[in-house]
Write a protein that holds these residues in place. Structure first.
Motif, PDB file in Angstrom:
ATOM      1  N   ASP A 114       0.817  -1.209   0.000  1.00  0.00           N
ATOM      2  CA  ASP A 114       0.000   0.000   0.000  1.00  0.00           C
ATOM      3  C   ASP A 114       0.856   1.266   0.000  1.00  0.00           C
ATOM      4  O   ASP A 114       0.560   2.222  -0.732  1.00  0.00           O
ATOM      5  N   LYS A 128       0.896   4.173  -2.936  1.00  0.00           N
ATOM      6  CA  LYS A 128       0.588   5.584  -2.645  1.00  0.00           C
ATOM      7  C   LYS A 128       1.741   6.486  -3.066  1.00  0.00           C
ATOM      8  O   LYS A 128       1.517   7.572  -3.630  1.00  0.00           O
ATOM      9  N   SER A 129       2.971   6.030  -2.814  1.00  0.00           N
ATOM     10  CA  SER A 129       4.129   6.816  -3.202  1.00  0.00           C
ATOM     11  C   SER A 129       4.213   6.979  -4.718  1.00  0.00           C
ATOM     12  O   SER A 129       4.489   8.065  -5.233  1.00  0.00           O
ATOM     13  N   ALA A 152       1.698   6.806  -6.810  1.00  0.00           N
ATOM     14  CA  ALA A 152       0.588   7.663  -7.227  1.00  0.00           C
ATOM     15  C   ALA A 152       0.951   9.136  -7.058  1.00  0.00           C
ATOM     16  O   ALA A 152       0.626   9.971  -7.913  1.00  0.00           O
ATOM     17  N   SER A 179      -2.115  11.846  -6.852  1.00  0.00           N
ATOM     18  CA  SER A 179      -2.541  12.036  -5.463  1.00  0.00           C
ATOM     19  C   SER A 179      -1.695  13.122  -4.826  1.00  0.00           C
ATOM     20  O   SER A 179      -0.512  13.303  -5.166  1.00  0.00           O
ATOM     21  N   GLY A 230      -1.231  13.067  -1.586  1.00  0.00           N
ATOM     22  CA  GLY A 230      -0.732  12.446  -0.362  1.00  0.00           C
ATOM     23  C   GLY A 230      -1.700  12.475   0.779  1.00  0.00           C
ATOM     24  O   GLY A 230      -1.404  11.947   1.856  1.00  0.00           O
ATOM     25  N   GLU A 234      -7.623   8.893   0.967  1.00  0.00           N
ATOM     26  CA  GLU A 234      -7.496   7.591   0.325  1.00  0.00           C
ATOM     27  C   GLU A 234      -7.347   7.745  -1.191  1.00  0.00           C
ATOM     28  O   GLU A 234      -7.874   8.675  -1.790  1.00  0.00           O
ATOM     29  N   LEU A 235      -6.599   6.825  -1.758  1.00  0.00           N
ATOM     30  CA  LEU A 235      -6.445   6.821  -3.212  1.00  0.00           C
ATOM     31  C   LEU A 235      -7.743   6.365  -3.875  1.00  0.00           C
ATOM     32  O   LEU A 235      -8.434   5.480  -3.363  1.00  0.00           O
ATOM     33  N   ARG A 248      -5.163   4.136  -7.863  1.00  0.00           N
ATOM     34  CA  ARG A 248      -4.501   2.934  -7.354  1.00  0.00           C
ATOM     35  C   ARG A 248      -4.153   1.976  -8.504  1.00  0.00           C
ATOM     36  O   ARG A 248      -3.078   1.388  -8.531  1.00  0.00           O
TER      37      ARG A 248
END
Length: 307
Positions: free
Chosen positions: A178, A182-183, A185, A191, A193, A196-197, A202
């Motif tokens: 996860d 996220k990184s 994205a 995103s 940061g 939620e993505l 995602r």
């Protein structure tokens, strides 16, 4: 005396004639018995071989027909999923190298599922979804060539990743937890940061990670094509493709027959019970025709025993 001697001579001559005739009859009988036995055995062999050949041909034909029917269904789904790009998908599947170990029917089925997710979750166009799905299917073949296992497992791992389930990617050396997603994205500008993505972000980030971390595996199926495992994988794929193509030849021939049989079955259900019993009896006689040669052979073989 002479008269008696003559009678004795005639009797002896008659007995010799009877013996010779008896021997001739026995010889003829033995010859007939041997011939009957040989004929009976021949009939049995013919019946057995015909039954085996018929069963084999029916099995092969049925398998090919079903594969072609499934392929036809898959192509129907492709036309609905990829619309104007469906022709491109079919051409891709037709020309997919057998080194990937994925027959064209399977390739189409996998691409349909992946393409649907890429459009519904990732928001990709039909053309882009088709191209990406094709690349992922080929990647599944490369991952299988490098890490072993079944191609279907690699497809399942990549398909799961498209909907956010990355647990099976570990089996192919892909780290996509996860935090990494996220990184990635954020690095892709999907995103800020916080929060939620989205499923779309995602999926896009996961795809980027997959393609980056599998760089060394990409093309592995082609590199192993001439090896033992690669050759066997290609052979199985070619056989599967051949079966589908043979089935496509059978489709326009068998499908109308199946339709007529379906109508006959529907009509049979509407008949009276008495008529149904009569037709079942007739069908039983027809079904017995296949082993008829075996039965005839057995009877002929046993004929000498009835003397």
């Amino acid at each position: 005396m002479s008269f008696t001697a003559k009678i004795d001579a005639d009797v002896k001559g008659f007995e010799q004639g009877v013996d010779q005739a008896s021997k001739a009859i026995n010889k003829l009988q033995n010859t007939v018995e041997n011939r009957l036995t040989a004929i009976g055995t021949s009939f049995q062999n013919i019946g057995a071989k015909a039954s085996i050949l018929s069963a084999a041909l029916v099995g092969i034909g049925a398998k090919a027909f079903m594969m072609a029917a499934d392929f036809q269904d898959a192509m129907g789904a492709t036309e609905q999923i990829f619309k104007g790009a469906s022709g491109t998908i079919k051409d891709w599947a037709d020309n997919l190298s057998s080194s990937y170990g994925i027959a064209k029917k399977e390739a189409i089925e996998h691409a349909n599922i992946m393409g649907s997710m890429l459009q519904n979750i990732g928001g990709m166009s039909e053309e882009m979804a088709g191209k990406t799905a094709g690349n992922l299917v080929q990647l599944a073949g490369d991952l299988t060539a490098m890490f072993g296992g079944q191609t279907s497992d690699a497809v399942r791992a990549l398909t799961g990743a498209l909907k956010g389930n990355n647990s099976m990617l570990d089996n192919y050396g892909i780290a996509a937890n996860d935090a990494m997603v996220k990184s990635k994205a954020m690095a892709m500008g999907l995103s800020d940061g916080t929060g939620e993505l989205s499923l779309q972000a995602r999926q896009a980030a996961t795809l980027a990670i997959i393609m980056e971390q599998t760089a060394s595996a990409q093309g592995q199926a082609a590199r192993e094509a001439d090896g033992a495992s690669g050759s066997m994988r290609s052979l199985k794929t070619e056989v599967a493709n051949l079966s589908t193509e043979l089935g496509e030849v059978l489709l326009p021939v068998i499908t109308p027959i199946i339709s007529r049989i379906r109508d006959m079955v529907a009509g049979f259900r509407e008949l009276s019970p008495e008529t149904q019993k009569t037709m079942v009896a007739v069908a039983g006689v027809a079904a017995a025709f296949a082993p008829l040669m075996l039965i005839i052979g057995k009877v002929i073989t046993l004929l000498p025993l009835l003397k």
